[in-house]
Design a protein around this motif. Structure first.
Motif, PDB file in Angstrom:
ATOM      1  N   GLY A  40       0.931  -1.429   0.009  1.00 44.58           N
ATOM      2  CA  GLY A  40      -0.260   0.211  -0.662  1.00 44.58           C
ATOM      3  C   GLY A  40       0.449   1.575   0.227  1.00 44.58           C
ATOM      4  O   GLY A  40       0.457   1.948   0.999  1.00 44.58           O
ATOM      5  N   PRO A  42       2.417   4.549  -1.675  1.00 44.74           N
ATOM      6  CA  PRO A  42       2.062   5.844  -2.859  1.00 44.74           C
ATOM      7  C   PRO A  42       3.048   5.468  -3.625  1.00 44.74           C
ATOM      8  O   PRO A  42       4.518   4.975  -3.952  1.00 44.74           O
ATOM      9  CB  PRO A  42       2.407   6.689  -1.976  1.00 44.74           C
ATOM     10  CG  PRO A  42       3.197   6.627  -0.891  1.00 44.74           C
ATOM     11  CD  PRO A  42       3.453   5.416  -0.127  1.00 44.74           C
ATOM     12  N   ASN A 181      -8.407   0.077   4.821  1.00 35.01           N
ATOM     13  CA  ASN A 181      -7.668  -0.681   4.017  1.00 35.01           C
ATOM     14  C   ASN A 181      -8.214  -1.978   4.824  1.00 35.01           C
ATOM     15  O   ASN A 181      -7.554  -2.331   6.105  1.00 35.01           O
ATOM     16  CB  ASN A 181      -5.710  -0.005   4.376  1.00 35.01           C
ATOM     17  CG  ASN A 181      -5.217  -1.144   4.157  1.00 35.01           C
ATOM     18  OD1 ASN A 181      -5.437  -2.383   3.843  1.00 35.01           O
ATOM     19  ND2 ASN A 181      -4.034  -0.853   4.200  1.00 35.01           N
ATOM     20  N   TYR A 212      -6.887   7.342   4.532  1.00 39.47           N
ATOM     21  CA  TYR A 212      -7.050   7.761   2.912  1.00 39.47           C
ATOM     22  C   TYR A 212      -8.046   8.659   3.346  1.00 39.47           C
ATOM     23  O   TYR A 212      -8.911   9.102   1.172  1.00 39.47           O
ATOM     24  CB  TYR A 212      -7.384   6.279   2.183  1.00 39.47           C
ATOM     25  CG  TYR A 212      -6.065   5.703   2.784  1.00 39.47           C
ATOM     26  CD1 TYR A 212      -4.910   5.344   1.598  1.00 39.47           C
ATOM     27  CD2 TYR A 212      -5.647   4.346   3.625  1.00 39.47           C
ATOM     28  CE1 TYR A 212      -3.985   4.450   1.443  1.00 39.47           C
ATOM     29  CE2 TYR A 212      -5.434   3.675   3.832  1.00 39.47           C
ATOM     30  CZ  TYR A 212      -3.879   3.632   2.438  1.00 39.47           C
ATOM     31  OH  TYR A 212      -3.189   2.711   3.064  1.00 39.47           O
ATOM     32  N   SER A 240       1.202  10.077   5.313  1.00 36.38           N
ATOM     33  CA  SER A 240       2.491   9.212   4.727  1.00 36.38           C
ATOM     34  C   SER A 240       1.714   9.173   2.615  1.00 36.38           C
ATOM     35  O   SER A 240       2.287   8.876   1.881  1.00 36.38           O
ATOM     36  CB  SER A 240       2.703   8.005   5.111  1.00 36.38           C
ATOM     37  OG  SER A 240       3.462   7.475   6.082  1.00 36.38           O
ATOM     38  N   LYS A 241       0.439   9.242   2.387  1.00 31.12           N
ATOM     39  CA  LYS A 241      -0.229   8.986   1.153  1.00 31.12           C
ATOM     40  C   LYS A 241      -0.120  10.092   0.601  1.00 31.12           C
ATOM     41  O   LYS A 241      -0.902  10.194  -0.867  1.00 31.12           O
ATOM     42  CB  LYS A 241      -1.753   8.605   1.219  1.00 31.12           C
ATOM     43  CG  LYS A 241      -1.527   7.387   2.087  1.00 31.12           C
ATOM     44  CD  LYS A 241      -0.888   5.877   2.269  1.00 31.12           C
ATOM     45  CE  LYS A 241      -1.165   4.959   3.502  1.00 31.12           C
ATOM     46  NZ  LYS A 241       0.220   3.512   3.161  1.00 31.12           N
ATOM     47  N   THR A 242      -0.203  10.891   1.176  1.00 30.29           N
ATOM     48  CA  THR A 242      -0.497  12.520   0.678  1.00 30.29           C
ATOM     49  C   THR A 242       0.659  13.453   0.522  1.00 30.29           C
ATOM     50  O   THR A 242       0.679  14.486   0.418  1.00 30.29           O
ATOM     51  CB  THR A 242      -1.640  13.191   1.818  1.00 30.29           C
ATOM     52  OG1 THR A 242      -1.074  13.703   2.623  1.00 30.29           O
ATOM     53  CG2 THR A 242      -2.748  12.966   1.491  1.00 30.29           C
ATOM     54  N   SER A 297      -2.683  13.777  -7.289  1.00 29.43           N
ATOM     55  CA  SER A 297      -2.697  12.190  -6.565  1.00 29.43           C
ATOM     56  C   SER A 297      -4.009  11.896  -6.784  1.00 29.43           C
ATOM     57  O   SER A 297      -4.158  10.493  -7.248  1.00 29.43           O
ATOM     58  CB  SER A 297      -2.448  12.468  -5.197  1.00 29.43           C
ATOM     59  OG  SER A 297      -1.384  12.700  -4.951  1.00 29.43           O
ATOM     60  N   TYR A 301      -4.625   8.340  -8.901  1.00 30.16           N
ATOM     61  CA  TYR A 301      -5.464   7.176  -8.576  1.00 30.16           C
ATOM     62  C   TYR A 301      -6.301   6.861  -8.807  1.00 30.16           C
ATOM     63  O   TYR A 301      -7.017   5.610  -8.849  1.00 30.16           O
ATOM     64  CB  TYR A 301      -5.201   7.333  -7.315  1.00 30.16           C
ATOM     65  CG  TYR A 301      -3.995   7.175  -6.152  1.00 30.16           C
ATOM     66  CD1 TYR A 301      -3.062   6.454  -6.439  1.00 30.16           C
ATOM     67  CD2 TYR A 301      -3.989   8.474  -5.296  1.00 30.16           C
ATOM     68  CE1 TYR A 301      -1.304   6.527  -6.236  1.00 30.16           C
ATOM     69  CE2 TYR A 301      -2.129   8.582  -4.563  1.00 30.16           C
ATOM     70  CZ  TYR A 301      -1.669   7.869  -5.241  1.00 30.16           C
ATOM     71  OH  TYR A 301       0.395   7.207  -4.789  1.00 30.16           O
ATOM     72  N   PHE A 329      -6.110   2.940  -2.036  1.00 31.61           N
ATOM     73  CA  PHE A 329      -5.613   2.617  -2.898  1.00 31.61           C
ATOM     74  C   PHE A 329      -5.969   1.416  -3.580  1.00 31.61           C
ATOM     75  O   PHE A 329      -5.177   0.526  -3.779  1.00 31.61           O
ATOM     76  CB  PHE A 329      -4.280   2.226  -2.030  1.00 31.61           C
ATOM     77  CG  PHE A 329      -3.343   3.714  -2.268  1.00 31.61           C
ATOM     78  CD1 PHE A 329      -3.943   4.715  -2.606  1.00 31.61           C
ATOM     79  CD2 PHE A 329      -2.148   3.727  -1.244  1.00 31.61           C
ATOM     80  CE1 PHE A 329      -2.714   5.467  -2.378  1.00 31.61           C
ATOM     81  CE2 PHE A 329      -1.402   4.265  -0.443  1.00 31.61           C
ATOM     82  CZ  PHE A 329      -1.503   5.566  -1.369  1.00 31.61           C
ATOM     83  N   SER A 374      -3.281  -4.060  -4.410  1.00 35.22           N
ATOM     84  CA  SER A 374      -3.323  -2.454  -4.460  1.00 35.22           C
ATOM     85  C   SER A 374      -2.672  -1.421  -5.859  1.00 35.22           C
ATOM     86  O   SER A 374      -2.332  -2.344  -6.910  1.00 35.22           O
ATOM     87  CB  SER A 374      -3.069  -1.929  -3.298  1.00 35.22           C
ATOM     88  OG  SER A 374      -1.921  -0.241  -3.447  1.00 35.22           O
ATOM     89  N   SER A 376      -1.907   1.693  -6.282  1.00 33.99           N
ATOM     90  CA  SER A 376      -0.933   2.425  -6.344  1.00 33.99           C
ATOM     91  C   SER A 376      -0.179   2.737  -7.175  1.00 33.99           C
ATOM     92  O   SER A 376       0.308   3.922  -6.988  1.00 33.99           O
ATOM     93  CB  SER A 376      -1.298   2.814  -3.913  1.00 33.99           C
ATOM     94  OG  SER A 376      -0.333   2.040  -3.444  1.00 33.99           O
TER      95      SER A 376
END
Ligand code: PLP
Length: 405
Positions: A40, A42, A181, A212, A240-242, A297, A301, A329, A374, A376
């Motif tokens: 998972g 990015p 997730n 998320y 972490s994801k953004t 992003s 995605y 993701f 996933s 991503s």
């Protein structure tokens, strides 16, 4: 006496196969040429390389020391203000200063919550399936995990209510309401209301993980649980994801008395989240760059998700189903009769495709007919090829099962 400890000298919490499970996923990601729907992570194309480099140059040239120094345990004042302002803008509620803490990622938030609330044997309710890192964190404190099933509208709150009526007494309930997730579904508005009502009535803490939340493909979001019930919810967030996970940064926001305990717990884990990451993120927010990055992003995605779903539609044999994410993701695959996901994952990696078998996301080892896909980090151009390969393995395994019956 030997210096290298043998397994018997490790603490009990160091054992367990869930940790090995995560290690196996991470090791799969490293195989060269693998078409990986496994991790998972990015997409690296979202990393703000130039802007991060420019900010570092600015910090150095201006003679600023705070970015390079230890920070207060709760966080630096500027970054705390930036996170509070974002919470106000995106969730409609600005936390008070004593309600917010900057953590070294959401995983650390889980550790702090576990350390603060869980004694051995305490009950933690989780979604079935849920994030493996949460299972590991709660197990690390010898909690008893009770899983409540999900459907396409998220946690089945009526089933939770039944468990509570049957006498289950949770200390806390952990949920990922947005683009979950691994299930790739979101909790409906109605269920959010029902869940906070249950938490207040039965006196358990809701731990809301919003990893998320900001990655809805259309940018929309339902009310967060924390905004609905700031008295009953600790929300764990991550950049972490953004932004990018290399800074290991997140937040925990919740009632002041709980927040004070989390600060205590953090004092003897890492004492403070890295100041450099805090300052980078603060500037990123203040300059409006985070919104630009989020827009890119989300579009990326969405495209990758659509491509993967179209490939699943085209190639997967009858009897296979999957969730249709609106963000995040992941899509969650249900395999046809006779196909075991651990077996499939093993064969898939031998053929050059990475997936995560469903069993890793259940506290009770169920999920043999599920797998997480996933979209991503997989290379966009190889999604079709990867899904076609996976589909041929599913068909082959099902045929073997049919002929053996
Ligand atoms: C639901 C969920 N929570 C937390 C994390 C980890 O967050 P962090 O990188 O901030 O520790 C992840 C990452 O995979 C996740 O999926």
């Amino acid at each position: 006496m030997a210096v290298t400890p043998d397994a018997q000298r490790f603490a009990r919490r160091a054992g367990g196969d869930v940790g090995e499970g995560i290690a196996a996923i991470l090791s799969l990601l490293g195989l060269p040429g693998l078409i990986s729907f496994a991790g998972g992570f990015p997409d690296p194309s979202t990393f703000p390389r130039e802007r991060a480099a420019a900010l570092l140059g600015e910090f150095a040239a201006s003679g600023e020391t705070s970015a390079f120094q230890y920070a207060p345990t709760r966080g630096l004042v500027g970054p705390l203000d930036a996170v509070a302002a974002r919470l106000e803008a995106t969730q409609g509620r600005r936390p008070a200063d004593n309600e917010l803490l900057i953590a070294s990622g959401a995983i650390e938030g889980l550790e702090l919550v576990s350390k603060t609330f869980l004694d051995a044997g305490d009950v933690a309710v989780v979604e079935g399936p849920t994030y493996l890192g949460a299972i590991m964190a709660f197990r690390g404190y010898d909690a008893e995990l009770v899983a409540v099933p999900m459907d396409e509208h998220g946690l089945q709150v009526d089933k939770l209510e039944r468990r509570l009526a049957d006498g289950v007494r949770p200390k806390l309930l952990y949920t990922i309401p947005d683009h979950q997730n691994p299930a790739g579904v979101s909790m409906s508005s109605e269920r959010r209301e029902q869940l906070v009502e249950l938490a207040r009535r039965h006196g358990f803490l809701i731990v809301e993980d919003v990893a998320y939340r900001e990655l809805a493909f259309d940018g929309a979001a339902l009310p967060s649980l924390w905004s609905l019930a700031p008295d009953a919810v600790v929300q764990l967030g991550t950049t972490s994801k953004t932004f990018f996970p290399g800074v290991r940064l997140g937040w925990a926001v919740g009632p002041a008395e709980i927040s004070a305990q989390l600060v205590n717990a953090k004092q003897n884990t890492d004492q403070c989240a890295g100041a450099l990451g805090q300052r980078l993120f603060e500037e990123y927010v203040r300059r409006g760059w985070i919104e630009e990055q989020l827009a890119q992003s989300r579009a990326l995605y969405r495209r990758k998700s659509e491509r993967m779903l179209a490939a699943l539609e085209r190639y997967m044999p009858h009897g296979t189903t999957w969730t249709r994410p609106q963000g995040g993701f992941f899509s969650w695959l249900t395999l046809p009769d006779g196909v075991d996901s651990a077996d499939l994952a093993r064969r898939a990696v031998e053929s050059g495709v990475g997936i995560v078998p469903g069993g890793l996301f259940f506290a009770d080892g169920s999920g043999a007919d599920k797998a997480r896909l996933s979209f991503s980090m997989v290379d966009e151009e190889r999604i079709d090829e990867g899904i076609a390969l996976l589909a041929s393995l599913v068909s082959a395994q099902r045929e073997v099962w049919r002929t053996e019956r």
